[in-house]
Design an enzyme around this catalytic site. Structure first.
Site, short mmCIF file in Angstrom:
data_model
loop_
_atom_site.label_atom_id
_atom_site.label_comp_id
_atom_site.label_asym_id
_atom_site.label_seq_id
_atom_site.Cartn_x
_atom_site.Cartn_y
_atom_site.Cartn_z
CG ASP A 49 25.64 25.05 -1.34
OD1 ASP A 49 24.50 25.54 -1.47
OD2 ASP A 49 25.85 23.85 -1.15
CG ASP B 207 27.71 21.96 -4.65
OD1 ASP B 207 28.00 23.16 -4.52
OD2 ASP B 207 26.72 21.57 -5.30
CG ASP C 109 22.33 20.84 1.11
OD1 ASP C 109 21.19 20.91 1.60
OD2 ASP C 109 22.55 20.73 -0.10
#
Length: 795
Positions: free
Chosen positions: A686, A682, A482
């Site tokens: 996710d 995290d 990300d």
């Protein structure tokens, strides 16, 4: 008619799963259901071991998994911890480092390999293993003190010291008997006990070979001393039957040396865990009705109020009740800059309070603290088995019987075709074959590397969940990351506000901050920080709602506020969006995220929010590329913003406007394309993508869901940790393969040499004493090679 239950229990993790939607496998005619591909794969690799471990946990009994079909490795061979009196918790669960499916209440030894069991729950003081090490070292040095003069007496004629000429042959034999007997029966007693147990349980291991070889030499020599007339002349050397007391004693002593070195190495592999545990203080200052009281850490209970003075470590996880300070959280995050803490903020046990006094309420105590969960995670991972261990198990299953058969063949061969004295040569060759073979080197090859590698990773904040993750991580070819908080600092700031119509910047910020204050998104918090930084009044919004598609809405007084990306506002019928898009492009080209604010259905402003790239990100990406990994960035940002960041950092591939559901599907597609994928997230938002990836990597402080859901947890939440995890996996797996090569090559060469392979060329027959030294050194070489990982550079 019997109705089949719609739910089942996953035999690996114990989770209740829906039968209709879960994965399943069959074993021994029964069907088992799993919550994930990882659990199913773990079951399929070793179904008997998994079921045995599950049964043990439900009954609280020691188990022997898979019918004993596991690696027959050497252990430390020392006396059990029960005999040392050093057990701090007699009710603790103990397990075998080489066979994790073996568990029991209290200390003992493994019924498969004979190794001393170790506590499953890690304790700060390692008294039990230290006592084992001290006991084994004492036995070794007594063995040295008696074996050395015995060796000089027996081998004296070769160096001009012929002790036998000073006394009768009978007295000479009794002298050797007196020196050898304490070595064999006291120094070597733990080895012999384990050897006997291995025959009784038919789990033949290293101790079986040691017991047979050393006792054969000892009892043959004893018969020579007591009844020399019964020894056939084919055994005679220089007109008399030979004595092998020195061989029996030296074999035991050399094996003890190997066990001492192995025990010492085991103590060293636990250093990473002990260093983590020492981060927590031993006492805490509890506040009660009588004032402050210093109590032991294990006496702290949830809800207790504790005082933390400047310079003290935070004792447990909790929440600040009063006071303000700055806390050094580098043990968790790796960041050296202290973090401000005030009333209501959470603090973590083991972190260091610096400037001010705090009063905190204990929230997580004992095993519930972040630090304790990390410690136990590292300990569990060190005991886990890598899939490559299955190869060792297959070999080890047949190894000891094959060695015994080889010894018998060697004896027959020398007795029939060997030179005079035939039986003496045959006996020496058979004993040497038994002693030189080393199943312990095979058994140690994988677990030692895993133990050291996992500990090495923990020191750098890379927490590996189990050995299987290490093996899979080595094969990963694609890293999915990300942007926010992974590549960037995760603390974005509003850098520019462009208003439209009659709206003023301050008015827009007040309204936007009122709505965003109820969101925990990093971009929302950036808007709130900007408003507070400008000393604006942040009112309380009502009717707050998170809008699917990337935004939030709410009411401030009678004003409706909608905040999100351009597409969301366009879908909601907001006018003048195209004007805002034109303004946004310039900021997006610089890598900023642009948020659109609509008030009462009309575009009021655009806000450029920039999240600086972490200083460590470029170097970490370079390391990942050097490892041959492809880096893919998935982000919910606009295309222009994502492209600017990807271009600046040299990202191989990027996808913008991606939702959590899209991330999950994207990773699934990568796997369909044959990629081995690691996903960084995290651990919460996710979670679907983390579960779908071959390896899930949780970024952050390693709390809660992150530790439970991910294969790798990066305590510091830094991309350097991803590079370190990739490097660690490759170096650990390379180390395992080196160890296996050492072990297989050693046995492939050592057994034929002991059987007499060199005799036709060099006229040399390997002494059982030399065989014992070689056997011990083979284990030591595996241990020494594994310990090299302690100093490996990961990034």
């Amino acid at each position: 008619m019997e109705t089949k239950s719609s739910t089942a229990t996953d035999p690996v993790c114990g989770m209740t799963v829906d039968v209709a939607d879960s994965r399943h496998s069959q074993y021994n005619g029964e069907e088992y259901f799993f919550c994930s591909e990882g659990c199913q794969r773990k079951f399929d690799n070793d179904p008997a071991g998994v079921l045995a471990a599950r049964k043990q946990k439900s009954q609280g009994l020691r188990v022997l998994g898979a019918g004993g079909e596991h690696s027959c490795c050497g252990g430390n061979g020392g006396s059990s911890t029960k005999s040392t009196g050093a057990v701090s918790n007699p009710d603790a669960i103990y397990t075998c480092p080489m066979h994790p499916e073996i568990e029991q209440v209290g200390p003992g030894d493994c019924p498969i390999c004979g190794m001393d069991l170790e506590p499953k729950v890690v304790e700060r003081e390692n008294r039990a293993e230290e006592a084992q090490y001290a006991d084994m070292r004492r036995r070794f040095w007594v063995g040295v003190a008696l074996s050395l003069p015995l060796l000089i007496i027996a081998m004296g004629p070769m160096i001009g010291i012929n002790v036998s000429s000073w006394m009768t042959q009978t007295a000479f034999g009794w002298l050797q008997f007196a020196l050898a007997t304490p070595v064999v029966w006291w120094c070597g007693w733990p080895l012999l006990v384990r050897g006997a147990k291995s025959f009784r349980t038919l789990n033949l291991n290293m101790f079986a070979l040691i017991a047979v070889g050393s006792l054969a030499a000892y009892f043959f020599s004893l018969v020579v001393v007591l009844l020399p007339g019964v020894i056939p002349e084919a055994f005679y050397e220089n007109g008399a039957p030979p004595l092998y007391f020195e061989a029996a004693a030296v074999i035991i002593t050399l094996v003890l040396l190997g066990q001492v070195l192995e025990l010492r190495a085991r103590l060293q592999t636990g250093s990473a865990i002990r260093e983590l545990m020492e981060l927590a203080p031993e006492t805490a200052t509890r506040i009660d009705a009588n004032g402050d009281e210093e109590v032991a850490l294990d006496a702290v209970r949830k809800g207790d109020r504790l005082r933390v003075r400047p310079g003290e470590k935070v004792p447990v996880d909790g929440r600040v009740v009063s006071g303000a300070s700055r806390v050094d959280e580098s043990m968790l995050t790796g960041e050296p800059v202290p973090v401000p803490k005030a009333e209501g903020d959470e603090i973590t046990g083991g972190t260091l309070n610096q400037t001010g006094a705090l009063v905190m309420e204990a929230v997580g105590v004992g095993g519930d603290t972040v630090l304790n969960r990390i410690v136990q995670m590292v300990a569990d991972a060190q005991r886990s088995r890598a899939p490559i261990q299955q190869l060792v198990d297959v070999v080890a299953r047949y190894f000891v019987p094959a060695v015994i058969a080889s010894a018998i063949v060697a004896f027959i061969g020398w007795a029939v075709w060997g030179p005079e004295p035939q039986l003496a040569h045959a006996f020496v060759a058979a004993v040497a074959v038994l002693i030189i073979a080393c199943p312990c080197a095979l058994g140690l090859a994988t677990p030692m590397s895993v133990m050291v590698g996992v500990g090495r990773g923990a020191k750098d904040g890379v927490l590996i969940k189990n050995a299987e993750v290490l093996e899979v991580m080595e094969k990963v070819d694609t890293i999915v990351v990300d942007k926010t908080g992974t590549l960037t600092q995760g603390r974005p700031e509003v850098t520019h506000v462009e208003t439209f119509g009659d709206w003023r910047t301050a008015d827009v910020l007040e309204l936007a901050a009122a709505v965003e204050a109820q969101s925990e998104h990093p971009l929302a918090q950036a808007v709130v920080r900007r408003a507070k930084g400008d000393d604006l009044k942040v009112a309380e919004a009502t009717n707050f709602e998170s809008v699917t598609g990337g935004g939030v809405s709410g009411r401030v007084d009678h004003t409706k506020v909608l905040i999100g990306n351009a597409d969301l506002l366009a879908d909601q019928g907001v006018s003048d969006i195209d004007l805002g898009r034109q303004n946004a492009r310039a900021h997006q080209a610089e890598g900023a995220t642009v948020v659109f604010v609509a008030i009462d259905g009309k575009l009021a402003a655009t806000m450029a929010i920039a999240d600086p790239i972490k200083e460590s990100t470029p170097a970490a990406l370079q390391t990942l590329h050097e490892l041959g990994l492809k880096v893919v960035m998935l982000t919910g940002d606009a295309e222009a913003t994502a492209e600017a960041v990807a271009k600046k950092l040299g990202i191989d591939e990027f996808h913008a406007g991606v939702s959590p559901t899209d991330k999950h599907e994207f990773i699934r597609q990568l796997k369909r394309d044959g990629k081995i994928v690691a996903m960084c997230g995290d651990g919460i938002n996710d979670a679907p993508a983390l579960a779908e990836a071959n390896v899930g990597i949780a970024m952050g402080t390693g709390t809660g869901v992150a530790i439970e859901s991910a294969g790798v947890t990066l305590v510091g939440g830094d991309l350097r940790g991803v590079a370190a995890a990739g490097s660690l996996s490759r170096k650990t797996m390379r180390n395992i393969r080196q160890n296996l090569f050492f072990a297989f090559f050693y046995n492939a060469l050592g057994i034929p040499v002991a059987a007499g392979l060199l005799y036709p060329v060099f006229g040399m027959l390997l002494s059982p004493m030399i065989a014992a030294a070689a056997m011990s050194m083979s284990s030591v070489s595996v241990i020494a090679n594994s310990l090299r990982l302690r100093t490996a550079r990961l990034s």
